[in-house]
Design an enzyme around this catalytic site. Structure first.
Site, PDB file in Angstrom:
ATOM      1  N   HIS A 130       0.845  -1.197   0.000  1.00 56.23           N
ATOM      2  CA  HIS A 130       0.000   0.000   0.000  1.00 56.23           C
ATOM      3  C   HIS A 130       0.891   1.261   0.000  1.00 56.23           C
ATOM      4  O   HIS A 130       0.901   2.038   0.957  1.00 56.23           O
ATOM      5  CB  HIS A 130      -0.913  -0.050   1.224  1.00 56.23           C
ATOM      6  CG  HIS A 130      -1.949   1.023   1.221  1.00 56.23           C
ATOM      7  ND1 HIS A 130      -3.113   0.926   0.514  1.00 56.23           N
ATOM      8  CD2 HIS A 130      -1.988   2.222   1.836  1.00 56.23           C
ATOM      9  CE1 HIS A 130      -3.818   2.015   0.693  1.00 56.23           C
ATOM     10  NE2 HIS A 130      -3.155   2.826   1.496  1.00 56.23           N
ATOM     11  N   LYS A 194     -14.213   9.042  -1.831  1.00 51.14           N
ATOM     12  CA  LYS A 194     -14.181   8.642  -0.415  1.00 51.14           C
ATOM     13  C   LYS A 194     -13.545   9.730   0.434  1.00 51.14           C
ATOM     14  O   LYS A 194     -12.529  10.307   0.056  1.00 51.14           O
ATOM     15  CB  LYS A 194     -13.398   7.343  -0.277  1.00 51.14           C
ATOM     16  CG  LYS A 194     -13.212   6.884   1.152  1.00 51.14           C
ATOM     17  CD  LYS A 194     -12.728   5.448   1.217  1.00 51.14           C
ATOM     18  CE  LYS A 194     -11.240   5.379   1.406  1.00 51.14           C
ATOM     19  NZ  LYS A 194     -10.771   3.984   1.545  1.00 51.14           N
TER      20      LYS A 194
HETATM   21  C1  R5P Z   1      -7.241   3.041   1.310  1.00 50.66           C
HETATM   22  O1  R5P Z   1      -6.477   3.841   0.877  1.00 50.66           O
HETATM   23  C2  R5P Z   1      -7.233   1.592   0.910  1.00 50.66           C
HETATM   24  O2  R5P Z   1      -7.137   1.427  -0.467  1.00 50.66           O
HETATM   25  C3  R5P Z   1      -8.456   0.874   1.428  1.00 50.66           C
HETATM   26  O3  R5P Z   1      -9.599   1.457   0.836  1.00 50.66           O
HETATM   27  C4  R5P Z   1      -8.584   0.955   2.910  1.00 50.66           C
HETATM   28  O4  R5P Z   1      -7.378   0.674   3.532  1.00 50.66           O
HETATM   29  C5  R5P Z   1      -9.664   0.018   3.383  1.00 50.66           C
HETATM   30  O5  R5P Z   1      -9.758   0.156   4.756  1.00 50.66           O
HETATM   31  P1  R5P Z   1     -11.091  -0.177   5.532  1.00 50.66           P
HETATM   32  O6  R5P Z   1     -11.473  -1.588   5.193  1.00 50.66           O
HETATM   33  O7  R5P Z   1     -10.697  -0.024   6.973  1.00 50.66           O
HETATM   34  O8  R5P Z   1     -12.136   0.812   5.105  1.00 50.66           O
END
Ligand code: R5P
Length: 296
Positions: A130, A194
């Site tokens: 990531h 988001k």
């Molecule tokens: C964010 O930048 C990632 O791509 C994911 O969307 C995120 O880490 C997902 O986290 P959660 O399941 O806690 O919403």
């Protein structure tokens, strides 16, 4: 001069992938013992001859705090036993998200964790880390890093298992990756907006008023942690036209009861890659990892 002999060690819980790597590359399976002293301290003992070999340590790093000490002790014992090189295969690489100081005094853990790992081993092989504000692992890791990409396998899974998929990315950051998956799966894609409110809370906005009739939305993300992102998006799909989306992720981190909450949020299917062992694993990334090891 002959090729350096390879020996594969599994850290606890990684036996399946380690066996697969050894079988496919013809490497020896290393034997070692891990135990816990009554006071909680960790005991590690190498049971195979390792001198002058290349060690491949298999240790996915979800829940990293419970794994790092055993990894450090094994890598250190290998060095003391005159190993020639240590490669860490960590299909999921932890501590990638705190990559800057948001509040004064905060530890920038992605950098510190990278420093810790870089001091233990010689090279790392991982799947879709990531990398957020850090564009590549080499910005924080001082050792050699090989990154393999699950996108072709994710796309192949979607193309083979979902009828008329519409690929949906959860946020602008995911656009490039999601567009690539969509292209390879022969599908269209849309990107949601988001806004993260807290570690477990997000706000999602839809860029469209309707999903094209007959399509199956497929939410694709690099990881599911609290599942807040997926659950919030699913709720919006329900409001739009009551279609149940398929959720696909590379890294099934699933913190706490996240999987249970996601499974009961109105989802058609949850499919993940086996970078972390989980009942939702449907996409096997081990061929990518094996190819990367063989090419080194
Ligand atoms: C964010 O930048 C990632 O791509 C994911 O969307 C995120 O880490 C997902 O986290 P959660 O399941 O806690 O919403």
């Amino acid at each position: 001069m002959g090729r350096i002999k390879e020996i594969v060690f599994a850290l606890p819980g990684n036996e399946l992938l380690a066996a697969h790597i050894a079988a496919s590359t013809g490497a020896e399976r290393g034997s070692c013992e891990f135990a816990q002293f009554p006071d909680g301290e960790t005991y590690v003992r190498i049971l195979s001859p390792v001198s002058a070999k290349r060690a491949i340590l298999v240790c996915t790093l979800a829940q990293p705090d419970t794994k790092i000490i055993a990894l450090f002790f094994l890598a250190s014992a290998l060095r003391d036993s005159k190993i020639s090189k240590i490669t860490l295969v960590a299909p999921y690489l932890a501590y990638m998200r705190q990559d800057k100081q948001f509040k004064e005094g905060e530890a920038v853990t992605s950098r510190y964790f990278a420093r810790l790992i870089s001091g233990m081993i010689d090279e790392i092989v991982t799947v879709d880390p990531h990398t957020h504000r850090n564009r590549s692992l080499s910005e924080i890791y001082s050792i050699s890093t090989t990154v393999v990409h699950a996108a072709p396998l994710v796309a192949a899974y979607i193309a083979a298992n979902v009828a008329a998929p519409l690929i949906v990315g959860p946020d602008e950051e995911s656009e490039q990756w999601v567009a690539e998956v969509a292209r390879m799966a022969g599908a269209d894609h849309i990107i949601l907006k988001k806004k993260r409110i807290s570690a477990s809370e997000v706000q999602i906005e839809f860029p469209v008023r309707k999903i094209p009739a007959g399509t199956t939305p497929v939410l694709v993300d690099d990881m599911i942690s609290t599942a807040g992102t997926m659950i919030e998006s699913i709720a919006l799909f329900g409001k739009l036209n009551e279609v149940k989306p398929v959720c696909v992720a590379v890294h099934p981190v699933f913190s706490g009861d996240a999987f249970k909450r996601l499974a009961s949020a109105g989802v058609k299917e949850i499919a993940t890659c086996n970078t972390i062992n989980h009942s939702s694993n449907r996409i096997d990334v081990s061929p990518l990892i094996i190819r990367a090891i063989e090419n080194e």
